[in-house]
Design a protein around this motif. Structure first.
Motif: not given
Length: 208
Positions: A128-146, A159-168
């Motif tokens: 759960v600490d890992f998931v929290g850390w990743y959510l925090d990273k995502t907010q910082r790198m992709n601007g998404l609310s936790k 992944g952060h780069t994959g999300y930014s690409s929009g391929r999803w």
């Protein structure tokens, strides 16, 4: 020659067996109910609260992601892949493992950045600490609310780069999965409001 156990020794052995038999094993039952999950795993509430205090990660979002990734199984792994007419095993689809299904490289990144060199993906507190850390990273790198379970899951999976690409956006199955995570997080949020004492009080993060 058999040696009879003395009364005190027998009593201690009986207590030990009783403790072992009462220790939950395997994933919790009724995973659709967050309060039921935390009732079965009394120590998980504090782990979720600690993650919320440290990373501002909402317990409902963290739980929903772990539910979708591993069904709360400590030893979860992706399926094996096969070669030669599907008969010969050739490793697994990826290196994902444990509660968070974190890849080797991402887990190493987390351990290096947080200093948690002994962290284990099969340990719920670490997961759960890992998931929290990743959510925090995502907010910082992709601007998404936790609190945005839908978007956070997309970034978690791609992944952060994959999300930014929009391929999803072209992956209908992934969008459906993200919707499932968002719906489960919403249910967990409402349920946790009824059993808030199972998750130790943690100050809300205004930036979440």
């Amino acid at each position: 020659m058999k040696t009879a156990l003395r009364p005190a020794t027998w009593a201690a052995a009986t207590l030990l067996l009783a403790a072992c038999s009462s220790t939950p094993s395997g994933p919790p039952r009724n995973q659709a109910d967050a309060c039921s999950v935390l009732e079965q795993r009394s120590d998980w509430g504090e782990a979720l609260a600690k993650t919320q205090r440290r990373w501002g990660a909402p317990p409902d979002v963290v739980m929903a992601i772990i539910w979708r990734e591993s069904s709360f199984r400590a030893d979860a792994r992706p399926p094996k892949q096969y070669t030669f007419l599907g008969l010969i095993p050739n490793g697994r689809v990826s290196s994902a493992y444990g509660y968070p299904q974190a890849l080797d490289g991402t887990w190493d990144w987390y351990r290096e950045e947080t200093g948690a060199s002994g962290a284990d993906r099969g340990n719920f507190d670490d997961a759960v600490d890992f998931v929290g850390w990743y959510l925090d990273k995502t907010q910082r790198m992709n601007g998404l609310s936790k609190s945005d379970a839908y978007g956070q899951y997309l970034a978690y999976h791609e992944g952060h780069t994959g999300y930014s690409s929009g391929r999803w956006r072209q992956k209908g199955w992934l969008l459906n999965t993200a919707s499932q995570v968002a719906a489960r997080a919403e249910s967990y949020r409402a349920q946790l409001a009824r059993c808030a004492t199972r998750v130790a009080a943690a100050p809300a993060d205004p930036s979440a």
